[in-house]
Scaffold this motif. Structure first.
Motif, PDB file in Angstrom:
ATOM      1  N   SER A  57       0.833  -1.214   0.000  1.00 12.75           N
ATOM      2  CA  SER A  57       0.000   0.000   0.000  1.00 12.75           C
ATOM      3  C   SER A  57       0.862   1.257   0.000  1.00 12.75           C
ATOM      4  CB  SER A  57      -0.894   0.020   1.246  1.00 12.75           C
ATOM      5  OG  SER A  57      -0.082   0.194   2.396  1.00 12.75           O
ATOM      6  N   GLY A  58       0.204   2.357  -0.329  1.00 10.35           N
ATOM      7  CA  GLY A  58       0.889   3.647  -0.279  1.00 10.35           C
ATOM      8  C   GLY A  58       1.275   4.006   1.143  1.00 10.35           C
ATOM      9  N   SER A  59       0.411   3.650   2.077  1.00 11.49           N
ATOM     10  CA  SER A  59       0.731   3.953   3.481  1.00 11.49           C
ATOM     11  C   SER A  59       1.992   3.217   3.904  1.00 11.49           C
ATOM     12  CB  SER A  59      -0.428   3.537   4.399  1.00 11.49           C
ATOM     13  OG  SER A  59      -1.603   4.208   4.027  1.00 11.49           O
ATOM     14  N   ASN A  62       5.048   4.923   2.431  1.00 14.07           N
ATOM     15  CA  ASN A  62       5.449   6.125   3.175  1.00 14.07           C
ATOM     16  C   ASN A  62       6.098   5.768   4.503  1.00 14.07           C
ATOM     17  OD1 ASN A  62       4.575   8.070   1.353  1.00 14.07           O
ATOM     18  ND2 ASN A  62       2.508   8.168   2.229  1.00 14.07           N
ATOM     19  N   HIS A  83      -0.919  13.319   3.624  1.00 14.21           N
ATOM     20  CA  HIS A  83      -1.551  12.020   3.847  1.00 14.21           C
ATOM     21  C   HIS A  83      -0.834  11.245   4.938  1.00 14.21           C
ATOM     22  CE1 HIS A  83      -3.167   8.005   3.127  1.00 14.21           C
ATOM     23  NE2 HIS A  83      -4.152   8.590   2.478  1.00 14.21           N
ATOM     24  N   GLU A  88      -2.899   8.228   7.973  1.00 13.24           N
ATOM     25  CA  GLU A  88      -2.216   6.942   8.123  1.00 13.24           C
ATOM     26  C   GLU A  88      -2.199   6.511   9.592  1.00 13.24           C
ATOM     27  OE1 GLU A  88       1.317   6.906   5.556  1.00 13.24           O
ATOM     28  OE2 GLU A  88       0.076   7.681   3.908  1.00 13.24           O
ATOM     29  N   GLU A 135       4.372  15.861  -0.995  1.00 15.31           N
ATOM     30  CA  GLU A 135       3.271  15.037  -1.532  1.00 15.31           C
ATOM     31  C   GLU A 135       2.868  15.647  -2.876  1.00 15.31           C
ATOM     32  OE1 GLU A 135       0.151  13.917   1.294  1.00 15.31           O
ATOM     33  OE2 GLU A 135      -1.336  14.205  -0.292  1.00 15.31           O
ATOM     34  N   ASN A 139      -3.221  15.305  -2.195  1.00 16.00           N
ATOM     35  CA  ASN A 139      -4.598  14.839  -2.089  1.00 16.00           C
ATOM     36  C   ASN A 139      -5.501  15.886  -1.441  1.00 16.00           C
ATOM     37  OD1 ASN A 139      -6.991  13.533  -1.379  1.00 16.00           O
ATOM     38  ND2 ASN A 139      -6.010  11.624  -0.808  1.00 16.00           N
ATOM     39  N   ASP A 168       5.989  11.474  -1.283  1.00 16.16           N
ATOM     40  CA  ASP A 168       4.768  10.668  -1.383  1.00 16.16           C
ATOM     41  C   ASP A 168       4.170  10.993  -2.754  1.00 16.16           C
ATOM     42  OD1 ASP A 168       2.248   9.604  -1.392  1.00 16.16           O
ATOM     43  OD2 ASP A 168       1.655  10.394   0.573  1.00 16.16           O
ATOM     44  N   ALA A 170       1.963   9.187  -4.431  1.00 17.36           N
ATOM     45  CA  ALA A 170       0.828   8.279  -4.657  1.00 17.36           C
ATOM     46  C   ALA A 170       0.226   8.537  -6.043  1.00 17.36           C
ATOM     47  CB  ALA A 170      -0.221   8.470  -3.570  1.00 17.36           C
ATOM     48  N   ARG A 171       0.113   9.814  -6.403  1.00 18.04           N
ATOM     49  CA  ARG A 171      -0.446  10.196  -7.710  1.00 18.04           C
ATOM     50  C   ARG A 171       0.593  10.949  -8.547  1.00 18.04           C
ATOM     51  NH1 ARG A 171      -4.346  10.548  -3.909  1.00 18.04           N
ATOM     52  NH2 ARG A 171      -6.157   9.198  -4.260  1.00 18.04           N
ATOM     53  N   CYS A 196       1.764   4.962  -6.177  1.00 20.47           N
ATOM     54  CA  CYS A 196       0.732   3.932  -6.062  1.00 20.47           C
ATOM     55  C   CYS A 196       0.288   3.433  -7.432  1.00 20.47           C
ATOM     56  CB  CYS A 196      -0.495   4.491  -5.348  1.00 20.47           C
ATOM     57  SG  CYS A 196      -0.211   4.872  -3.613  1.00 20.47           S
ATOM     58  N   SER A 198      -2.515   1.613  -7.341  1.00 20.03           N
ATOM     59  CA  SER A 198      -3.929   1.347  -7.047  1.00 20.03           C
ATOM     60  C   SER A 198      -4.784   2.610  -7.008  1.00 20.03           C
ATOM     61  CB  SER A 198      -4.025   0.640  -5.696  1.00 20.03           C
ATOM     62  OG  SER A 198      -3.410   1.457  -4.714  1.00 20.03           O
ATOM     63  N   LYS A 199      -4.227   3.734  -7.482  1.00 21.90           N
ATOM     64  CA  LYS A 199      -5.040   4.968  -7.557  1.00 21.90           C
ATOM     65  C   LYS A 199      -5.411   5.166  -9.030  1.00 21.90           C
ATOM     66  CE  LYS A 199      -4.095   5.977  -3.095  1.00 21.90           C
ATOM     67  NZ  LYS A 199      -3.347   4.787  -2.757  1.00 21.90           N
TER      68      LYS A 199
HETATM   69  C1  PLP Z   1      -1.317  11.125  -1.216  1.00 24.40           C
HETATM   70  C2  PLP Z   1      -1.551   9.738  -0.695  1.00 24.40           C
HETATM   71  N1  PLP Z   1      -0.535   9.068  -0.147  1.00 24.40           N
HETATM   72  C3  PLP Z   1      -0.685   7.823   0.327  1.00 24.40           C
HETATM   73  C4  PLP Z   1      -1.897   7.185   0.246  1.00 24.40           C
HETATM   74  C5  PLP Z   1      -2.033   5.824   0.868  1.00 24.40           C
HETATM   75  O1  PLP Z   1      -2.310   4.836  -0.028  1.00 24.40           O
HETATM   76  P1  PLP Z   1      -2.968   3.432   0.470  1.00 24.40           P
HETATM   77  O2  PLP Z   1      -4.427   3.710   0.583  1.00 24.40           O
HETATM   78  O3  PLP Z   1      -2.598   2.497  -0.619  1.00 24.40           O
HETATM   79  O4  PLP Z   1      -2.352   3.099   1.779  1.00 24.40           O
HETATM   80  C6  PLP Z   1      -2.987   7.839  -0.316  1.00 24.40           C
HETATM   81  C7  PLP Z   1      -4.302   7.169  -0.397  1.00 24.40           C
HETATM   82  O5  PLP Z   1      -5.280   7.720  -0.823  1.00 24.40           O
HETATM   83  C8  PLP Z   1      -2.811   9.157  -0.794  1.00 24.40           C
HETATM   84  O6  PLP Z   1      -3.829   9.850  -1.324  1.00 24.40           O
END
Ligand code: PLP
Length: 343
Positions: A57-59, A62, A83, A88, A135, A139, A168, A170-171, A196, A198-199
């Motif tokens: 996962s993204g969490s 990080n 995030h 988290e 980030e 988000n 981070d 993620a996107r 990520c 998965s986004k």
């Molecule tokens: C900017 C950002 N970082 C990290 C994450 C964490 O990703 P995950 O849901 O896969 O743990 C998210 C999830 O939405 C996010 O938006």
């Protein structure tokens, strides 16, 4: 149902499922999964780093990264509403005993903010500041892109002050497609970058952490500590490889859909703040409770993110037609709310 809650709600496409079913796999905890290896090589190459590690996962990406940069008692600097701090589960404090101090506003900061945030004294009263985390896209700030020049300057200042740098991302590929700046250029200043699958990229599971060989060895240990070693993970990695091959350029469609959605909301009299830069639209509504109820009745989903404030996210499973349908349902809903108020 039109589901604009998040770009995490996408379902694997038929082609992605085929790639998963056909993946060659092995036990990745023994380092024997060729598809995971291929994904890690691909990610490292895309980001211009020596190595990469697949994490669930993204969490975890990080937090495993933060672990490698800190010791208990250290300070991590991060953007407002980052995030890794806000969503988290308090992991930096709960897992690593570090505290996060936010700098700048709306997801951005500059070199001056960094300089001001780092105490000049090495006095033993003062907790050492070890890491600066960015980030991009951000988000909570509405999918905003960190301007490249400001990012480089803030990162250079952090380096000068002896800090490690984490992104981070993620996107990150939303920023890549929106700006035309390659991922490796965005990633260049950082010791660790997580992104990520998965986004917006539409895979069911997974993120990658990229960095030097030495850095990724440490992240690997942190992944183990967190229970993130996965066995025949090539089934998931195959989805990731498919996403990197087929779902990056198409993010431009999501961005165009977000822009159209924002324009439509503005035409309906709603405040959209900030103007969308990628695939997120943040907007405000007076009667938030009535609006949320009306959305449910109309099979339309967006996420409430603050009092009176909602977030809609465009993604792989939302077409231009869905956006028009969503706008029509919101128009109907606003009409109902306004006529109720006039009664
Ligand atoms: C900017 C950002 N970082 C990290 C994450 C964490 O990703 P995950 O849901 O896969 O743990 C998210 C999830 O939405 C996010 O938006």
């Amino acid at each position: 149902m039109v589901d604009l809650r998040s770009d995490t709600v996408t379902l694997p496409t038929a082609a992605m499922r085929r790639a998963m079913a056909e993946a060659e796999v092995g036990d990745d905890v023994y380092g024997e999964d060729p598809t995971v290896d291929a994904l890690q090589r691909r990610a490292a190459q895309l980001l211009g780093k020596e190595a990469a590690l697949f994490v669930p996962s993204g969490s975890m990406g990080n937090q495993a990264s933060l672990r490698t940069h800190t010791r208990p008692g250290d300070v991590v600097l991060a953007s407002e509403n980052a995030h890794l701090l806000r969503y988290e589960a308090g992991a930096p404090a709960a897992l690593w005993g570090v505290h996060v101090k936010t700098i700048g506003c709306d997801g951005r900061f500059d070199a001056r903010d960094v300089r001001q945030a780092v105490p000049s004294s090495q006095d033993s009263h003062v907790a050492p500041t070890r890491v600066l985390a960015f980030e991009n896209t951000h988000n909570f700030a509405g999918g905003r892109i960190f301007p490249l020049d400001a990012l480089r300057e803030a990162a250079a200042t952090a380096r000068e002050l002896g800090l490690a740098l984490h992104l981070d991302g993620a996107r990150l590929f939303n920023a890549v497609v929106a700006t035309g700046v390659p991922a490796a250029v965005w990633a260049e200043p950082f010791d660790t970058v997580s992104f990520c699958l998965s986004k917006g990229l539409g895979a069911p599971v997974g993120s990658l952490v990229c960095g030097s060989h030495a850095q990724i060895r440490e992240v690997h240990r942190a992944r183990k500590l967190l229970g993130g070693g996965m066995r025949q993970a090539g089934i998931l990695a195959a989805a990731g490889l498919h996403a990197l091959d087929h779902h990056i350029e198409r993010l431009a469609i999501d961005h165009a859909n977000a822009k159209r959605f924002a324009d439509g909301l503005i035409a309906l009299g709603l405040a959209v703040r900030p103007a969308p830069e990628t695939n997120m639209v943040m907007f405000e509504v007076d009667d938030a409770a009535g609006f949320a109820r009306g959305l449910r009745e109309r099979a339309l989903r967006v996420n409430p993110i603050a009092p009176g404030r909602f977030r809609a996210v465009t993604h792989l499973d939302v077409s231009a037609g869905d956006i028009e349908e969503a706008l029509a349902r919101i128009e109907d809903l606003l009409h109902e709310l306004r006529s109720r108020r006039a009664d």
